[in-house]
Design a protein around this motif. Structure first.
Motif, PDB file in Angstrom:
ATOM      1  N   GLY A   1       0.817  -1.204   0.000  1.00  0.00           N
ATOM      2  CA  GLY A   1       0.000   0.000   0.000  1.00  0.00           C
ATOM      3  C   GLY A   1       0.851   1.255   0.000  1.00  0.00           C
ATOM      4  N   GLY A   2       0.219   2.370  -0.354  1.00  0.00           N
ATOM      5  CA  GLY A   2       0.927   3.644  -0.336  1.00  0.00           C
ATOM      6  C   GLY A   2       2.071   3.731  -1.302  1.00  0.00           C
ATOM      7  N   GLY A   3       2.048   2.931  -2.382  1.00  0.00           N
ATOM      8  CA  GLY A   3       3.140   2.945  -3.350  1.00  0.00           C
ATOM      9  C   GLY A   3       4.378   2.199  -2.906  1.00  0.00           C
ATOM     10  N   GLN A   4       4.302   1.428  -1.815  1.00  0.00           N
ATOM     11  CA  GLN A   4       5.472   0.756  -1.257  1.00  0.00           C
ATOM     12  C   GLN A   4       5.373  -0.764  -1.381  1.00  0.00           C
ATOM     13  OE1 GLN A   4       6.916   2.869   2.588  1.00  0.00           O
ATOM     14  NE2 GLN A   4       4.700   3.094   2.607  1.00  0.00           N
ATOM     15  N   MET A   5       6.519  -1.403  -1.351  1.00  0.00           N
ATOM     16  CA  MET A   5       6.585  -2.860  -1.322  1.00  0.00           C
ATOM     17  C   MET A   5       7.663  -3.279  -0.339  1.00  0.00           C
ATOM     18  SD  MET A   5       8.640  -3.899  -4.810  1.00  0.00           S
ATOM     19  CE  MET A   5      10.262  -3.211  -5.204  1.00  0.00           C
ATOM     20  N   ILE A   6       7.538  -4.510   0.163  1.00  0.00           N
ATOM     21  CA  ILE A   6       8.626  -5.147   0.896  1.00  0.00           C
ATOM     22  C   ILE A   6       9.305  -6.085  -0.077  1.00  0.00           C
ATOM     23  CG2 ILE A   6       9.245  -6.698   2.787  1.00  0.00           C
ATOM     24  CD1 ILE A   6       6.849  -5.692   4.324  1.00  0.00           C
ATOM     25  N   ASN A   7      10.625  -6.000  -0.162  1.00  0.00           N
ATOM     26  CA  ASN A   7      11.332  -6.875  -1.099  1.00  0.00           C
ATOM     27  C   ASN A   7      12.750  -7.156  -0.632  1.00  0.00           C
ATOM     28  OD1 ASN A   7      13.086  -5.073  -3.615  1.00  0.00           O
ATOM     29  ND2 ASN A   7      12.276  -4.142  -1.769  1.00  0.00           N
ATOM     30  N   ALA A   8      13.287  -8.252  -1.144  1.00  0.00           N
ATOM     31  CA  ALA A   8      14.697  -8.598  -0.942  1.00  0.00           C
ATOM     32  C   ALA A   8      15.418  -8.154  -2.218  1.00  0.00           C
ATOM     33  CB  ALA A   8      14.851 -10.106  -0.722  1.00  0.00           C
ATOM     34  N   PRO A   9      16.092  -6.994  -2.188  1.00  0.00           N
ATOM     35  CA  PRO A   9      16.536  -6.359  -3.432  1.00  0.00           C
ATOM     36  C   PRO A   9      17.627  -7.083  -4.205  1.00  0.00           C
ATOM     37  CG  PRO A   9      16.445  -4.783  -1.626  1.00  0.00           C
ATOM     38  CD  PRO A   9      16.369  -6.160  -1.030  1.00  0.00           C
TER      39      PRO A   9
ATOM     40  N   TYR B   1       7.471   0.809  -5.077  1.00  0.00           N
ATOM     41  CA  TYR B   1       7.405  -0.266  -6.057  1.00  0.00           C
ATOM     42  C   TYR B   1       7.621   0.248  -7.481  1.00  0.00           C
ATOM     43  CZ  TYR B   1       2.827   0.396  -8.354  1.00  0.00           C
ATOM     44  OH  TYR B   1       1.788   0.862  -9.130  1.00  0.00           O
ATOM     45  N   ARG B   2       7.473   1.559  -7.699  1.00  0.00           N
ATOM     46  CA  ARG B   2       7.849   2.157  -8.975  1.00  0.00           C
ATOM     47  C   ARG B   2       8.979   3.140  -8.717  1.00  0.00           C
ATOM     48  NH1 ARG B   2       4.694   1.621 -13.397  1.00  0.00           N
ATOM     49  NH2 ARG B   2       6.751   1.944 -14.346  1.00  0.00           N
ATOM     50  N   TYR B   3       9.999   3.109  -9.559  1.00  0.00           N
ATOM     51  CA  TYR B   3      11.160   3.956  -9.363  1.00  0.00           C
ATOM     52  C   TYR B   3      11.792   4.249 -10.708  1.00  0.00           C
ATOM     53  CZ  TYR B   3      13.032  -0.797  -9.495  1.00  0.00           C
ATOM     54  OH  TYR B   3      13.284  -2.101  -9.841  1.00  0.00           O
ATOM     55  N   GLN B   4      12.608   5.269 -10.748  1.00  0.00           N
ATOM     56  CA  GLN B   4      13.210   5.712 -11.997  1.00  0.00           C
ATOM     57  C   GLN B   4      14.033   4.599 -12.636  1.00  0.00           C
ATOM     58  OE1 GLN B   4      15.700   9.193 -11.646  1.00  0.00           O
ATOM     59  NE2 GLN B   4      15.424   9.726 -13.787  1.00  0.00           N
ATOM     60  N   GLY B   5      13.755   4.325 -13.895  1.00  0.00           N
ATOM     61  CA  GLY B   5      14.496   3.314 -14.628  1.00  0.00           C
ATOM     62  C   GLY B   5      14.040   1.892 -14.379  1.00  0.00           C
ATOM     63  N   ASP B   6      12.914   1.701 -13.668  1.00  0.00           N
ATOM     64  CA  ASP B   6      12.478   0.325 -13.398  1.00  0.00           C
ATOM     65  C   ASP B   6      11.973  -0.353 -14.671  1.00  0.00           C
ATOM     66  OD1 ASP B   6       9.734   0.818 -13.898  1.00  0.00           O
ATOM     67  OD2 ASP B   6       9.345   1.346 -11.816  1.00  0.00           O
ATOM     68  N   ASP B   7      11.866  -1.690 -14.610  1.00  0.00           N
ATOM     69  CA  ASP B   7      11.301  -2.450 -15.729  1.00  0.00           C
ATOM     70  C   ASP B   7      10.076  -3.224 -15.218  1.00  0.00           C
ATOM     71  OD1 ASP B   7      12.718  -4.192 -14.137  1.00  0.00           O
ATOM     72  OD2 ASP B   7      13.778  -5.188 -15.783  1.00  0.00           O
ATOM     73  N   TYR B   8       9.202  -2.481 -14.551  1.00  0.00           N
ATOM     74  CA  TYR B   8       7.977  -3.051 -13.989  1.00  0.00           C
ATOM     75  C   TYR B   8       7.193  -3.778 -15.081  1.00  0.00           C
ATOM     76  CZ  TYR B   8       3.339  -3.143 -11.801  1.00  0.00           C
ATOM     77  OH  TYR B   8       2.114  -3.522 -11.297  1.00  0.00           O
ATOM     78  N   ALA B   9       6.845  -5.029 -14.796  1.00  0.00           N
ATOM     79  CA  ALA B   9       6.180  -5.867 -15.800  1.00  0.00           C
ATOM     80  C   ALA B   9       4.712  -6.107 -15.504  1.00  0.00           C
ATOM     81  CB  ALA B   9       6.906  -7.221 -15.896  1.00  0.00           C
ATOM     82  N   GLY B  10       4.277  -5.841 -14.290  1.00  0.00           N
ATOM     83  CA  GLY B  10       2.889  -6.097 -13.930  1.00  0.00           C
ATOM     84  C   GLY B  10       2.797  -6.722 -12.551  1.00  0.00           C
ATOM     85  N   ALA B  11       1.577  -7.097 -12.177  1.00  0.00           N
ATOM     86  CA  ALA B  11       1.346  -7.619 -10.829  1.00  0.00           C
ATOM     87  C   ALA B  11       0.366  -8.773 -10.863  1.00  0.00           C
ATOM     88  CB  ALA B  11       0.823  -6.508  -9.918  1.00  0.00           C
ATOM     89  N   THR B  12       0.435  -9.606  -9.846  1.00  0.00           N
ATOM     90  CA  THR B  12      -0.531 -10.689  -9.661  1.00  0.00           C
ATOM     91  C   THR B  12      -1.169 -10.532  -8.291  1.00  0.00           C
ATOM     92  OG1 THR B  12       1.033 -12.262  -8.679  1.00  0.00           O
ATOM     93  CG2 THR B  12       0.835 -12.247 -11.101  1.00  0.00           C
ATOM     94  N   ARG B  13      -2.308 -11.199  -8.113  1.00  0.00           N
ATOM     95  CA  ARG B  13      -3.070 -11.078  -6.874  1.00  0.00           C
ATOM     96  C   ARG B  13      -3.321 -12.459  -6.290  1.00  0.00           C
ATOM     97  NH1 ARG B  13      -7.198  -6.823  -7.864  1.00  0.00           N
ATOM     98  NH2 ARG B  13      -5.291  -5.612  -7.535  1.00  0.00           N
ATOM     99  N   PRO B  14      -2.389 -12.976  -5.464  1.00  0.00           N
ATOM    100  CA  PRO B  14      -2.569 -14.305  -4.891  1.00  0.00           C
ATOM    101  C   PRO B  14      -3.770 -14.393  -3.950  1.00  0.00           C
ATOM    102  CG  PRO B  14      -0.279 -13.601  -4.722  1.00  0.00           C
ATOM    103  CD  PRO B  14      -1.079 -12.397  -5.116  1.00  0.00           C
TER     104      PRO B  14
END
Length: 321
Positions: free
Chosen positions: A280-288, A299-312
């Motif tokens: 939420g709030g444009g944030q994610m938890i991740n192991a970078p 979860y969006r940042y300059q130069g990212d290659d965001y491909a999409g999302a899934t909803r488990p």
């Protein structure tokens, strides 16, 4: 740095209309008549004089929370503390000036339209924090923030880039949220369980192929973390980011993400290389990556290659992020 002067073209090209549920969530977090209260992070990070100006200026734009211009001030110049060219004098390589990084023609147009309080007889200056912050609020207000019409578009007008909108909203929420994890209260039970588990792993190291301390590893890799998080919620995921992307319920393009969604990076037809758990709030938890720790990040940042999302964690009761 912001390229405010090109915002008209940017707004035309990049306007994205929030779905009704997503828009109402954004307004509930960043809008309202009274505004939010600064949390400990805000009080520690923002110079008192700047915090006062953010709050006073935002009060002139109904529906705009002070945390949004404060987040822009943080992203642009760390509340005027940056020593880069253009912050205190001159301009950067894009022509931006001052703590809120205006192009001079845009600043002049805004201040010609809106009177800066307590300015006296002096000409407004983009280097003066009061002038810059009030001008930024006026610009946001005119661009969609007034009455909460379209905060997303207002921030896009300030800098026409999706990564910038996400970064500003994440920073704004960090200044007002007690938990720092945005919309987790609105997540459905499995998503909330997954987020709670992932939150408990914050600070562990990135480990290639890692499945966490419960499996003998000191940390996780990206997909190991998301798999373990959903396993804690009773949902089985494949092991790799590629497999998780291919087998998950795809979030339609352009639809706001919900807490618990998995955000993927790469090229769908060539391969997925990273995944994070949206909170939420444009944030994610991740192991970078190697040498980094599990953390919260936009979860969006300059130069990212965001491909999409899934909803488990699909549920009719799921709320919007």
């Amino acid at each position: 740095m912001t390229r405010v002067g090109i915002t008209l073209l940017g707004a035309i090209l990049l306007v994205i209309t929030l779905a009704a549920a997503g828009a109402s969530s954004v307004l509930s977090v960043f809008g309202g008549t009274g505004g939010s209260q600064p949390n400990r992070t805000a009080l520690t990070d923002i110079p008192p004089s700047y915090l006062t100006l953010y709050q006073q200026a935002a009060a002139t734009c109904p529906g705009l929370d002070w945390s949004v211009p404060a987040a822009i001030g943080k992203v642009e110049t760390n509340h005027g503390r940056s020593t880069l060219p253009g912050v205190h004098s001159g301009s950067n390589n894009k022509g931006a000036e001052g703590p809120m990084q205006f192009l001079r023609p845009t600043f002049d147009a805004v201040t010609a339209k809106h009177l800066i309080p307590q300015r006296g007889k002096r000409a407004p200056s983009p280097y003066n924090p009061r002038d810059a912050i009030y001008a930024a609020v006026d610009y946001l207000c005119d661009s969609g923030a007034r009455g909460g019409r379209n905060l997303h578009q207002a921030i896009l007008a300030y800098n026409p880039a999706e990564w910038y909108v996400s970064k500003v909203l994440a920073q704004a929420e960090d200044y007002q949220s007690a938990s720092g994890l945005g919309g987790t209260a609105k997540a459905n039970p499995p998503a909330r369980e997954a987020i709670n588990y992932a939150q408990g792993q914050l600070g562990l190291p990135y480990v290639w192929g890692g499945n966490g301390p419960a499996n003998g590893d000191t940390g996780f890799d990206c997909s190991g973390l998301t798999k373990a998080a959903y396993a804690a919620a009773g949902i089985s995921l494949p092991r790799t980011a590629e497999e998780q992307f291919r087998t998950g319920h795809q979030v339609p393009k352009g639809q706001p993400l919900l807490p618990g969604d998995l955000a993927f990076y790469g090229t769908p037809d060539k391969g997925i290389h990273h995944v994070g758990l949206y909170v939420g709030g444009g944030q994610m938890i991740n192991a970078p990556n190697f040498g980094e720790k599990i953390k919260i990040a936009p979860y969006r940042y300059q130069g990212d290659d965001y491909a999409g999302a899934t909803r488990p964690a699909i549920s009719a009761s799921a709320g919007s992020a």
